[in-house]
Design a protein around this motif. Structure first.
Motif, PDB file in Angstrom:
ATOM      1  N   LEU A 142       0.856  -1.169   0.000  1.00 57.94           N
ATOM      2  CA  LEU A 142       0.000   0.000   0.000  1.00 57.94           C
ATOM      3  C   LEU A 142       0.902   1.231   0.000  1.00 57.94           C
ATOM      4  N   VAL A 143       0.760   2.091  -1.010  1.00 56.28           N
ATOM      5  CA  VAL A 143       1.675   3.222  -1.148  1.00 56.28           C
ATOM      6  C   VAL A 143       0.885   4.492  -1.445  1.00 56.28           C
ATOM      7  N   SER A 144       1.537   5.624  -1.247  1.00 55.07           N
ATOM      8  CA  SER A 144       0.876   6.900  -1.511  1.00 55.07           C
ATOM      9  C   SER A 144       0.694   7.112  -3.011  1.00 55.07           C
ATOM     10  N   CYS A 160      -3.184   5.205  -2.040  1.00 53.12           N
ATOM     11  CA  CYS A 160      -4.036   5.975  -1.138  1.00 53.12           C
ATOM     12  C   CYS A 160      -3.477   7.386  -1.008  1.00 53.12           C
ATOM     13  N   ALA A 161      -4.303   8.296  -0.501  1.00 51.38           N
ATOM     14  CA  ALA A 161      -3.846   9.653  -0.200  1.00 51.38           C
ATOM     15  C   ALA A 161      -2.940   9.604   1.031  1.00 51.38           C
ATOM     16  N   THR A 162      -2.284  10.728   1.332  1.00 52.82           N
ATOM     17  CA  THR A 162      -1.281  10.713   2.397  1.00 52.82           C
ATOM     18  C   THR A 162      -1.805  11.144   3.765  1.00 52.82           C
ATOM     19  N   ALA A 170      -7.501   2.639   3.853  1.00 55.13           N
ATOM     20  CA  ALA A 170      -6.918   1.757   2.844  1.00 55.13           C
ATOM     21  C   ALA A 170      -6.279   0.525   3.468  1.00 55.13           C
ATOM     22  N   ILE A 171      -5.612   0.693   4.617  1.00 54.13           N
ATOM     23  CA  ILE A 171      -5.026  -0.462   5.311  1.00 54.13           C
ATOM     24  C   ILE A 171      -6.122  -1.448   5.698  1.00 54.13           C
TER      25      ILE A 171
END
Length: 214
Positions: A142-144, A160-162, A170-171
Motif C-alpha cells: 500500500l503506497v501513496s 491511497c492519499a497521504t 486503505a489499510i
C-alpha cells in the motif's frame, strides 16, 4: 535542459538476499516480533510521512490494531523530532509499534517475506526501490498516490492519499481483502520483468551512439 538530452531509466534491484522461511521466522523472532505485522522500511525523516502513518495506525479498528504490530525499520534520519515524539506518545498509550533501527540484509529479507502488508505513504520519493523489493519477496503493498510510485509500481500496489484517515481506511480495506492481496502479489511478479540492467545498458548505449553520430 531540453528533454531530448535527458535519458530516464528505471533501475532494477541489486541482488536481493534469499533465505529460507525457517531462517526468516527465526530472524523475525529475534527482532522481537511475535505476531502478524505491517511493515515500513526507510530513513526516519519527514518526507516519509511517518507521523501520518502512525496516526493512521492509531485510527485503525480495534481488531486490526490488536492483531497487527506496526514495525518501523530504518536508520535515524533528520528533522525526526516530531516522528520520535509521536512514536513515544503512542507507545505510552499501549500501541503495538516496534522500531527496529537499521537491520542486516538477511533481516531485511525476513521482514519483507513475512509482512502482512508493506506500507510506503511517502509525501515524496526519488524512485522507491523498496517497491521492487516488495515485489521480489511477494508481499502486498500500500503506497501513496504520487506520480513516481505509480510510475514504478503501476498495478502492483494499492494507492491511497497521504492523510491519516485515507491511509487507515486503505489499510483496513486491503487487510480484509485476500483476493486483492493475491492480485497485487501476482502483478508484482509481472511488473518486475520490466526492470533489467540489460535494458538500461541497451538504452543508454543507444543514446550515446545517437549523440556521437549527430
Amino acid at each position: 535542459t531540453p528533454s531530448d538530452k535527458i535519458v530516464v531509466e528505471h533501475i532494477p534491484t541489486v541482488d536481493t538476499v534469499q533465505i529460507t522461511q525457517t531462517e526468516a521466522d527465526t530472524r523475525i523472532k529475534k527482532l522481537g516480533i511475535t505476531g502478524p505485522y505491517l511493515l515500513f522500511f526507510g530513513t526516519l525523516e519527514p518526507r516519509k510521512n511517518l507521523v501520518g502513518l502512525m496516526q493512521a495506525y492509531e485510527k485503525l479498528p480495534d481488531d486490526i490494531r490488536q492483531k497487527y504490530t506496526l514495525v518501523m525499520t530504518g536508520k535515524k534520519g533528520w528533522k525526526d523530532e516530531e516522528i520520535l515524539v509521536t512514536l513515544e506518545r503512542l507507545r505510552r498509550s499501549g500501541a503495538k509499534i516496534l522500531q527496529t533501527g537499521y537491520v542486516s540484509d538477511e533481516d531485511r529479507a525476513a521482514l519483507f517475506m513475512n509482512t502482512a502488508l508493506y506500507l510506503m505513504p511517502s509525501h515524496y520519493e526519488g524512485f522507491g526501490m523498496q517497491l521492487l523489493e516488495g515485489m521480489t519477496y511477494g508481499c502486498p503493498m500500500l503506497v501513496s498516490d504520487i506520480p513516481v510510485l505509480r510510475e514504478v509500481a503501476k498495478d502492483a500496489a494499492q494507492y491511497c492519499a497521504t492523510d491519516p484517515d485515507s491511509i487507515a481506511e486503505a489499510i483496513s480495506s486491503l487487510l480484509r481483502d485476500d483476493a486483492a492481496q493475491k492480485r497485487l502479489i501476482a502483478a508484482g511478479k509481472q511488473r518486475l520483468k520490466a526492470f533489467s540492467w540489460d535494458t538500461v545498458a541497451h538504452d543508454v548505449y543507444g543514446k550515446i551512439k545517437e549523440a556521437t553520430q549527430a
